[in-house]
Design a protein around this motif. Structure first.
Motif, short mmCIF file in Angstrom:
data_model
loop_
_atom_site.label_atom_id
_atom_site.label_comp_id
_atom_site.label_asym_id
_atom_site.label_seq_id
_atom_site.Cartn_x
_atom_site.Cartn_y
_atom_site.Cartn_z
N SER A 1 0.83 -1.20 0.00
CA SER A 1 0.00 0.00 0.00
C SER A 1 0.87 1.26 0.00
O SER A 1 0.61 2.22 -0.74
N ASN A 2 1.91 1.27 0.82
CA ASN A 2 2.84 2.40 0.84
C ASN A 2 3.55 2.57 -0.50
O ASN A 2 3.71 3.69 -0.98
N ALA A 3 3.99 1.46 -1.09
CA ALA A 3 4.69 1.53 -2.37
C ALA A 3 3.80 2.18 -3.42
O ALA A 3 4.26 3.02 -4.21
N ILE A 4 2.54 1.83 -3.43
CA ILE A 4 1.60 2.42 -4.38
C ILE A 4 1.35 3.89 -4.04
O ILE A 4 1.36 4.76 -4.91
N LYS A 5 1.13 4.15 -2.76
CA LYS A 5 0.82 5.52 -2.31
C LYS A 5 1.93 6.51 -2.65
O LYS A 5 1.67 7.65 -3.00
N TYR A 6 3.18 6.07 -2.58
CA TYR A 6 4.30 6.98 -2.77
C TYR A 6 4.96 6.85 -4.15
O TYR A 6 6.03 7.38 -4.38
N SER A 7 4.27 6.16 -5.06
CA SER A 7 4.74 6.07 -6.45
C SER A 7 3.97 7.06 -7.30
O SER A 7 2.81 7.38 -7.02
N ASN A 8 4.59 7.50 -8.36
CA ASN A 8 3.92 8.38 -9.30
C ASN A 8 2.98 7.58 -10.19
O ASN A 8 3.12 6.36 -10.32
N GLU A 9 2.04 8.25 -10.80
CA GLU A 9 1.09 7.61 -11.71
C GLU A 9 1.85 6.74 -12.71
O GLU A 9 2.81 7.18 -13.34
N GLY A 10 1.42 5.48 -12.84
CA GLY A 10 2.06 4.55 -13.77
C GLY A 10 3.37 3.97 -13.28
O GLY A 10 4.07 3.29 -14.02
N GLY A 11 3.72 4.24 -12.03
CA GLY A 11 4.97 3.73 -11.47
C GLY A 11 4.97 2.22 -11.30
O GLY A 11 3.94 1.56 -11.37
N LYS A 12 6.13 1.66 -11.09
CA LYS A 12 6.30 0.22 -10.98
C LYS A 12 6.59 -0.16 -9.53
O LYS A 12 7.37 0.50 -8.85
N VAL A 13 5.97 -1.26 -9.09
CA VAL A 13 6.22 -1.84 -7.77
C VAL A 13 6.59 -3.30 -7.98
O VAL A 13 5.90 -4.02 -8.69
N ILE A 14 7.70 -3.72 -7.39
CA ILE A 14 8.17 -5.10 -7.53
C ILE A 14 8.05 -5.80 -6.18
O ILE A 14 8.52 -5.28 -5.16
N ILE A 15 7.43 -6.97 -6.20
CA ILE A 15 7.30 -7.80 -5.00
C ILE A 15 8.04 -9.10 -5.27
O ILE A 15 7.78 -9.76 -6.28
N SER A 16 8.95 -9.46 -4.39
CA SER A 16 9.69 -10.70 -4.57
C SER A 16 10.00 -11.31 -3.21
O SER A 16 9.82 -10.67 -2.18
N TRP A 17 10.45 -12.53 -3.23
CA TRP A 17 10.84 -13.19 -1.98
C TRP A 17 11.97 -14.16 -2.26
O TRP A 17 12.16 -14.61 -3.38
N THR A 18 12.72 -14.43 -1.21
CA THR A 18 13.78 -15.41 -1.27
C THR A 18 13.75 -16.22 0.03
O THR A 18 13.19 -15.78 1.03
N ASN A 19 14.36 -17.37 -0.04
CA ASN A 19 14.51 -18.21 1.14
C ASN A 19 15.97 -18.26 1.53
O ASN A 19 16.83 -18.45 0.68
N THR A 20 16.23 -18.08 2.80
CA THR A 20 17.56 -18.33 3.33
C THR A 20 17.41 -19.50 4.29
O THR A 20 16.31 -20.01 4.49
N GLU A 21 18.49 -19.90 4.87
CA GLU A 21 18.42 -21.02 5.80
C GLU A 21 17.52 -20.69 7.00
O GLU A 21 16.79 -21.55 7.48
#
Length: 115
Positions: A9-29
């Motif tokens: 929600s914050n990423a969208i709120k603080y991005s400009n119109e048409g901006g890009k938001v990337i969501i990713s995840w990784t696993n560590t031990e």
């Protein structure tokens, strides 16, 4: 998941119109690491430092479309992660965007009742 909802929600709120938001995840031990990156207005070094040092809420910035902000969301996400033996890390630069990492410890034997 409160953390992911608030950070996206914050990423969208603080991005400009048409901006890009990337969501990713990784696993560590030890952790599952969620990463949310935006290319929005970013935060000042002082704001990032306050979050990373958990010194409280000193500043807030309204969203790019005038959305009201209290500055409380990320602080509460950080506190929630702390309660489940996780952590949060924020990297940001003004006019370049923000990256928020949530570290969720694997095999935590705790439950938290909310509500």
């Amino acid at each position: 998941m409160v953390f992911l909802r608030n950070v996206v929600s914050n990423a969208i709120k603080y991005s400009n119109e048409g901006g890009k938001v990337i969501i990713s995840w990784t696993n560590t031990e030890e952790h599952v690491v969620l990463r949310v990156k935006d290319y929005g207005i970013g935060m000042s070094l002082e704001q990032v430092d306050a979050l990373n040092k958990q010194v409280g809420i000193n500043q807030f910035t309204n969203g790019t479309n005038g959305e009201i902000s209290t500055g409380l969301g990320l602080f509460l996400c950080q506190e929630l992660l702390h309660c489940i033996e996780g952590k949060m890390k924020v990297q940001s630069a003004l006019k370049e965007g923000t990256e928020v990492y949530g570290y969720f410890k694997k095999n935590v034997g705790k439950t938290i009742n909310i509500g």
